[in-house]
Design a protein around this motif. Sequence first.
Motif, mmCIF file in Angstrom:
data_model
loop_
_atom_site.group_PDB
_atom_site.id
_atom_site.type_symbol
_atom_site.label_atom_id
_atom_site.label_comp_id
_atom_site.label_asym_id
_atom_site.label_seq_id
_atom_site.Cartn_x
_atom_site.Cartn_y
_atom_site.Cartn_z
ATOM 1 N N PRO A 15 0.805 -1.228 0.000
ATOM 2 C CA PRO A 15 0.000 0.000 0.000
ATOM 3 C C PRO A 15 0.838 1.279 0.000
ATOM 4 O O PRO A 15 1.912 1.343 0.594
ATOM 5 C CB PRO A 15 -0.809 -0.096 1.290
ATOM 6 N N LEU A 16 0.298 2.279 -0.644
ATOM 7 C CA LEU A 16 0.925 3.588 -0.710
ATOM 8 C C LEU A 16 0.525 4.435 0.493
ATOM 9 O O LEU A 16 -0.552 4.247 1.083
ATOM 10 C CB LEU A 16 0.505 4.311 -1.995
ATOM 11 N N TYR A 17 1.356 5.397 0.825
ATOM 12 C CA TYR A 17 1.083 6.329 1.922
ATOM 13 C C TYR A 17 -0.287 6.989 1.743
ATOM 14 O O TYR A 17 -1.062 7.109 2.690
ATOM 15 C CB TYR A 17 2.188 7.394 1.984
ATOM 16 N N SER B 37 -2.944 5.981 0.343
ATOM 17 C CA SER B 37 -4.055 5.076 0.659
ATOM 18 C C SER B 37 -4.288 5.003 2.161
ATOM 19 O O SER B 37 -5.428 5.028 2.632
ATOM 20 C CB SER B 37 -3.767 3.672 0.125
ATOM 21 N N VAL B 38 -3.211 4.915 2.906
ATOM 22 C CA VAL B 38 -3.327 4.857 4.365
ATOM 23 C C VAL B 38 -3.899 6.181 4.895
ATOM 24 O O VAL B 38 -4.777 6.185 5.758
ATOM 25 C CB VAL B 38 -1.966 4.543 5.017
ATOM 26 N N ALA B 39 -3.417 7.301 4.362
ATOM 27 C CA ALA B 39 -3.925 8.614 4.790
ATOM 28 C C ALA B 39 -5.421 8.733 4.521
ATOM 29 O O ALA B 39 -6.167 9.275 5.343
ATOM 30 C CB ALA B 39 -3.150 9.730 4.093
ATOM 31 N N GLU B 40 -5.876 8.198 3.393
ATOM 32 C CA GLU B 40 -7.307 8.196 3.096
ATOM 33 C C GLU B 40 -8.064 7.345 4.117
ATOM 34 O O GLU B 40 -9.152 7.700 4.561
ATOM 35 C CB GLU B 40 -7.572 7.689 1.677
ATOM 36 N N LEU C 268 4.325 10.703 8.131
ATOM 37 C CA LEU C 268 5.661 10.112 8.158
ATOM 38 C C LEU C 268 6.702 11.032 8.775
ATOM 39 O O LEU C 268 7.780 10.585 9.161
ATOM 40 C CB LEU C 268 6.088 9.715 6.744
ATOM 41 N N LYS C 269 6.375 12.309 8.876
ATOM 42 C CA LYS C 269 7.327 13.279 9.442
ATOM 43 C C LYS C 269 7.056 13.561 10.919
ATOM 44 O O LYS C 269 7.732 14.375 11.528
ATOM 45 C CB LYS C 269 7.279 14.576 8.642
ATOM 46 N N GLN C 270 6.054 12.892 11.487
ATOM 47 C CA GLN C 270 5.685 13.120 12.877
ATOM 48 C C GLN C 270 6.216 11.999 13.766
ATOM 49 O O GLN C 270 6.414 10.867 13.317
ATOM 50 C CB GLN C 270 4.154 13.185 12.997
ATOM 51 N N GLU C 271 6.381 12.340 15.029
ATOM 52 C CA GLU C 271 6.785 11.333 15.990
ATOM 53 C C GLU C 271 5.565 10.504 16.366
ATOM 54 O O GLU C 271 4.504 11.045 16.706
ATOM 55 C CB GLU C 271 7.359 11.996 17.253
ATOM 56 N N LEU C 272 5.708 9.190 16.320
ATOM 57 C CA LEU C 272 4.599 8.312 16.669
ATOM 58 C C LEU C 272 4.348 8.363 18.160
ATOM 59 O O LEU C 272 5.278 8.417 18.953
ATOM 60 C CB LEU C 272 4.894 6.889 16.219
ATOM 61 N N LYS C 273 3.083 8.320 18.535
ATOM 62 C CA LYS C 273 2.692 8.392 19.950
ATOM 63 C C LYS C 273 2.353 7.008 20.459
ATOM 64 O O LYS C 273 1.714 6.219 19.792
ATOM 65 C CB LYS C 273 1.487 9.318 20.102
ATOM 66 N N GLY C 274 2.807 6.722 21.664
ATOM 67 C CA GLY C 274 2.450 5.474 22.311
ATOM 68 C C GLY C 274 3.154 4.247 21.751
ATOM 69 O O GLY C 274 2.726 3.136 21.970
#
Length: 135
Positions: A80-82, A84-87, A128-134
């Motif tokens: 999957p492409l980015y 698609s996931v964002a959608e 993709l440019k953000q820090e993942l939480k948890g």
Amino acid sequence: LFLFLKMNVLGGIYMQTIHHDNQVIVYGAGAIKTLSDMLKEMGTTKVLVVCTDPFQSFFTEKRLDLGVPYVLFDDFQPNPLYESVAEGVDVLRREHCDCILSIGGGSSIDVAKCINLYAVLDSGENYLKQELKGV
């Protein structure tokens, strides 16, 4: 809440349930028959169902009753492409889903996991440019 339903295309002999954090993995013979009760027990109000062929027909033809409202998300491909996931994240938020149900194999599970990770991040910035939480 995140729920995987891993289908065994070879027709497993038994059903197995694995609980880990807020994830439940159910697989094997009879797994699909447990969904409605599991979703109700978890207090789910609306489900984002992430799946591809051949599992789409369970939902498009209304052959499977989850016992709660759901939204089908199938707009992705293998690897999957980015975008698609964002959608998928947009659909989750717009539809106010409080559970993600992934049915099928690797691509469905990959997309569902990424939707789950990105759902708590800022939609105004590339995930993709953000820090993942948890994590």
